[in-house]
Scaffold this motif. Sequence first.
Motif, short mmCIF file in Angstrom:
data_model
loop_
_atom_site.label_atom_id
_atom_site.label_comp_id
_atom_site.label_asym_id
_atom_site.label_seq_id
_atom_site.Cartn_x
_atom_site.Cartn_y
_atom_site.Cartn_z
N PRO A 79 45.29 76.89 74.92
CA PRO A 79 46.39 76.11 74.74
C PRO A 79 47.11 76.00 75.96
O PRO A 79 47.50 76.75 76.63
CB PRO A 79 46.93 77.05 73.47
CG PRO A 79 46.28 78.45 73.73
CD PRO A 79 45.05 78.32 74.61
N GLU A 80 47.56 74.52 75.75
CA GLU A 80 48.67 74.22 76.83
C GLU A 80 50.17 74.90 76.60
O GLU A 80 50.41 75.10 75.30
CB GLU A 80 48.83 72.83 76.93
CG GLU A 80 47.61 71.98 77.38
CD GLU A 80 47.76 70.51 77.25
OE1 GLU A 80 48.98 70.31 77.38
OE2 GLU A 80 46.73 69.64 77.42
N GLU A 81 50.49 75.38 77.50
CA GLU A 81 51.96 76.06 77.44
C GLU A 81 52.99 74.73 77.15
O GLU A 81 52.92 73.64 77.83
CB GLU A 81 52.30 76.54 78.69
CG GLU A 81 51.53 77.82 78.98
CD GLU A 81 52.16 78.73 80.17
OE1 GLU A 81 53.15 78.45 80.69
OE2 GLU A 81 51.35 79.33 80.89
N PRO A 82 53.86 75.34 76.34
CA PRO A 82 55.01 74.09 76.01
C PRO A 82 55.97 73.75 77.28
O PRO A 82 56.09 74.96 78.00
CB PRO A 82 55.79 74.76 74.89
CG PRO A 82 55.55 76.11 74.93
CD PRO A 82 54.11 76.25 75.47
N GLU A 83 56.03 72.58 77.34
CA GLU A 83 56.86 72.22 78.33
C GLU A 83 58.43 72.58 78.29
O GLU A 83 59.07 72.66 77.25
CB GLU A 83 56.83 70.71 78.73
CG GLU A 83 55.52 70.07 79.14
CD GLU A 83 55.59 68.68 79.35
OE1 GLU A 83 56.80 68.08 79.68
OE2 GLU A 83 54.60 68.01 79.19
N ALA A 84 59.00 73.20 79.35
CA ALA A 84 60.35 73.53 79.21
C ALA A 84 61.16 72.24 79.09
O ALA A 84 60.89 71.30 79.81
CB ALA A 84 60.83 74.42 80.42
N PRO A 85 62.52 72.41 78.31
CA PRO A 85 63.24 71.20 78.31
C PRO A 85 63.80 70.84 79.84
O PRO A 85 63.94 71.79 80.50
CB PRO A 85 64.26 71.48 77.32
CG PRO A 85 64.05 73.11 77.23
CD PRO A 85 62.88 73.36 77.82
N PRO A 86 64.02 69.58 79.99
CA PRO A 86 64.52 69.22 81.42
C PRO A 86 66.01 69.77 81.44
O PRO A 86 66.77 70.14 80.40
CB PRO A 86 64.65 67.79 81.44
CG PRO A 86 64.56 67.57 79.97
CD PRO A 86 63.82 68.33 79.20
#
Length: 98
Positions: A79-86
């Motif tokens: 599973p891909e790690e969720p992207e951190a909010p900018p």
Amino acid sequence: MRKCPNCGSTSIKEEIDRSKIIGYLLHDPIYEKTLVCKNCTHRWKSGEEAQKPARPSPEEPEPPLEEPESLIEESKPLPEEPEAPPEEPEAPPEEPPT
């Protein structure tokens, strides 16, 4: 009568393994025993002969082997790690009113 789980022979000797103490009787240690077949030199611990049968008799059919494919699980993508909010740029500190 004891039988070798490997070849079925009844020619068995018992060896004491002085490196493995399993208990004490008064102040004397009780050591683990290893059984050795004089025919095929197979070694096993006492009590294991009931768990491992001798060679199957010719009348007994051998169980079918499992297909190698069934032993290997299909590889699943990680599973891909969720992207951190900018990160928001920091606002400059407000100057106090003069």
